[in-house]
Scaffold this motif. Structure first.
Motif, short mmCIF file in Angstrom:
data_model
loop_
_atom_site.label_atom_id
_atom_site.label_comp_id
_atom_site.label_asym_id
_atom_site.label_seq_id
_atom_site.Cartn_x
_atom_site.Cartn_y
_atom_site.Cartn_z
N THR A 42 7.58 1.63 3.34
CA THR A 42 7.54 0.85 3.64
C THR A 42 6.06 0.72 3.45
N PRO A 43 5.13 0.62 3.02
CA PRO A 43 3.61 0.65 3.23
C PRO A 43 3.52 -1.34 3.55
N ARG A 44 2.46 -1.29 4.31
CA ARG A 44 1.97 -2.81 4.32
C ARG A 44 0.97 -3.21 2.51
N CYS A 45 1.76 -4.42 2.49
CA CYS A 45 1.67 -5.39 0.90
C CYS A 45 0.80 -5.90 0.93
N LEU A 46 0.04 -6.44 0.45
CA LEU A 46 -0.88 -7.45 0.03
C LEU A 46 -0.66 -7.78 -1.69
N CYS A 47 -1.47 -9.24 -1.49
CA CYS A 47 -1.09 -9.66 -3.29
C CYS A 47 -2.71 -10.29 -2.90
N ALA A 48 -2.91 -10.64 -4.28
CA ALA A 48 -3.79 -12.07 -4.63
C ALA A 48 -3.20 -13.10 -4.96
N PRO A 49 -4.29 -14.09 -4.25
CA PRO A 49 -3.98 -15.28 -3.92
C PRO A 49 -3.17 -16.06 -5.20
N ILE A 64 -1.02 -12.93 1.24
CA ILE A 64 -1.77 -13.00 1.13
C ILE A 64 -3.59 -12.40 0.97
N ASP A 65 -4.45 -11.90 0.20
CA ASP A 65 -5.21 -10.81 0.73
C ASP A 65 -6.98 -11.94 -0.56
N CYS A 110 -17.05 -5.95 -9.56
CA CYS A 110 -17.36 -4.60 -8.70
C CYS A 110 -17.90 -4.42 -7.41
N GLN A 111 -18.60 -5.44 -7.08
CA GLN A 111 -19.03 -5.27 -5.40
C GLN A 111 -18.58 -5.51 -4.52
N ARG A 112 -18.12 -6.55 -4.76
CA ARG A 112 -16.53 -7.39 -4.28
C ARG A 112 -14.94 -6.30 -3.77
N VAL A 113 -15.04 -5.99 -5.15
CA VAL A 113 -13.65 -4.92 -4.41
C VAL A 113 -14.65 -3.72 -3.72
N ALA A 114 -15.13 -2.96 -4.53
CA ALA A 114 -15.93 -2.01 -3.61
C ALA A 114 -16.12 -2.42 -2.40
N HIS A 115 -16.87 -3.74 -1.67
CA HIS A 115 -16.75 -4.44 0.00
C HIS A 115 -15.47 -4.52 0.08
N TRP A 116 -14.24 -5.08 -0.01
CA TRP A 116 -13.11 -4.62 -0.35
C TRP A 116 -12.04 -3.51 0.48
N MET A 117 -12.32 -2.71 -0.35
CA MET A 117 -12.03 -1.27 -0.33
C MET A 117 -12.31 -1.07 0.87
N TRP A 126 -0.52 1.35 1.63
CA TRP A 126 -0.82 0.25 1.32
C TRP A 126 -0.48 -0.58 0.14
N ILE A 127 -0.28 -0.86 -0.41
CA ILE A 127 0.07 -1.62 -1.66
C ILE A 127 -0.53 -3.03 -1.70
N ALA A 128 -0.66 -2.71 -2.84
CA ALA A 128 -1.22 -4.24 -3.24
C ALA A 128 -1.55 -4.67 -4.77
N VAL A 129 -0.89 -6.58 -5.00
CA VAL A 129 -0.23 -6.89 -6.29
C VAL A 129 -1.96 -7.46 -6.39
N SER A 130 -2.35 -7.62 -7.45
CA SER A 130 -3.55 -8.17 -8.27
C SER A 130 -3.78 -8.11 -10.08
N HIS A 131 -5.27 -8.10 -10.62
CA HIS A 131 -5.24 -8.54 -11.93
C HIS A 131 -5.98 -7.74 -12.47
N PRO A 132 -5.65 -7.55 -13.29
CA PRO A 132 -6.44 -6.32 -14.66
C PRO A 132 -8.40 -5.67 -13.92
N LEU A 133 -8.60 -6.75 -13.96
CA LEU A 133 -9.99 -6.93 -13.62
C LEU A 133 -10.54 -6.21 -12.34
N VAL A 134 -9.41 -7.11 -11.23
CA VAL A 134 -9.56 -5.82 -10.05
C VAL A 134 -9.45 -4.38 -9.53
#
Length: 174
Positions: A42-49, A64-65, A110-117, A126-134
């Protein structure tokens, strides 16, 4: 040092993927996961909007993140790949700084995702549902790979990519 375990899950298949066009934010899933995504823990779960990510994350009680949002492809949103000019598409594929669509460059994504990580996740699983490019961007960050490697990665629908962080990000194969 905090220990982080992150599993990124790519959204399920969409009609845009089936017909070869860039997605719109409100594109629904073509093939919802059946059964819905199941987790052993039961991790914390996030997903793209975007709708396709929210539909894929259904049942996970995901938050939503905005950091997980898809790359902004500007004027290319909703366009079939074959409608793009060869010169524009080649410029985008060859230059990570290019924005022929007027949106976000691959380098900026890539810079945005790196900052987020590096800043959005606390210790734990953590589990996060997102997109291929992310997910591609996250892989480049974990591997400290150059932006030019971005288009050499394929991320199919419902792919799971695992990362761990203890001082630095690591890509986990399993």
């Amino acid at each position: 040092m905090k220990s982080i375990h992150l599993t990124l899950i790519c959204h399920a298949r969409t009609e845009a993927q089936r017909v070869g066009r860039f997605a719109l934010d409100d594109d629904p899933l073509r093939d919802p996961p059946s059964p819905p995504i199941e987790l052993a823990t039961t991790p914390r779960c996030l997903c793209a909007p975007e709708l396709r990510a929210r539909e894929t994350a259904e049942g996970l009680a995901a938050t939503i993140d905005e950091g997980l949002r898809d790359c902004d492809l500007g004027t290319w949103k909703g366009l079939p790949l074959k409608q793009l000019g060869a010169r524009e598409l080649q410029a985008w594929l060859a230059d990570p700084q290019a924005t022929p669509h007027g949106g976000e460059s691959i380098a900026a994504l890539c810079q945005r995702v790196a900052h987020w990580m590096d800043s959005a996740l606390g210790e734990g699983e953590w589990i996060a549902v997102s997109h291929p490019l992310v997910i591609r961007a996250a892989m480049l960050h974990a591997l400290a790979a150059p932006f030019e490697a971005f288009h050499r990665i394929d991320v199919p629908p419902l792919a799971r990519v695992c990362f761990s962080h203890y001082g630095q990000w690591r890509l986990q194969l399993g």
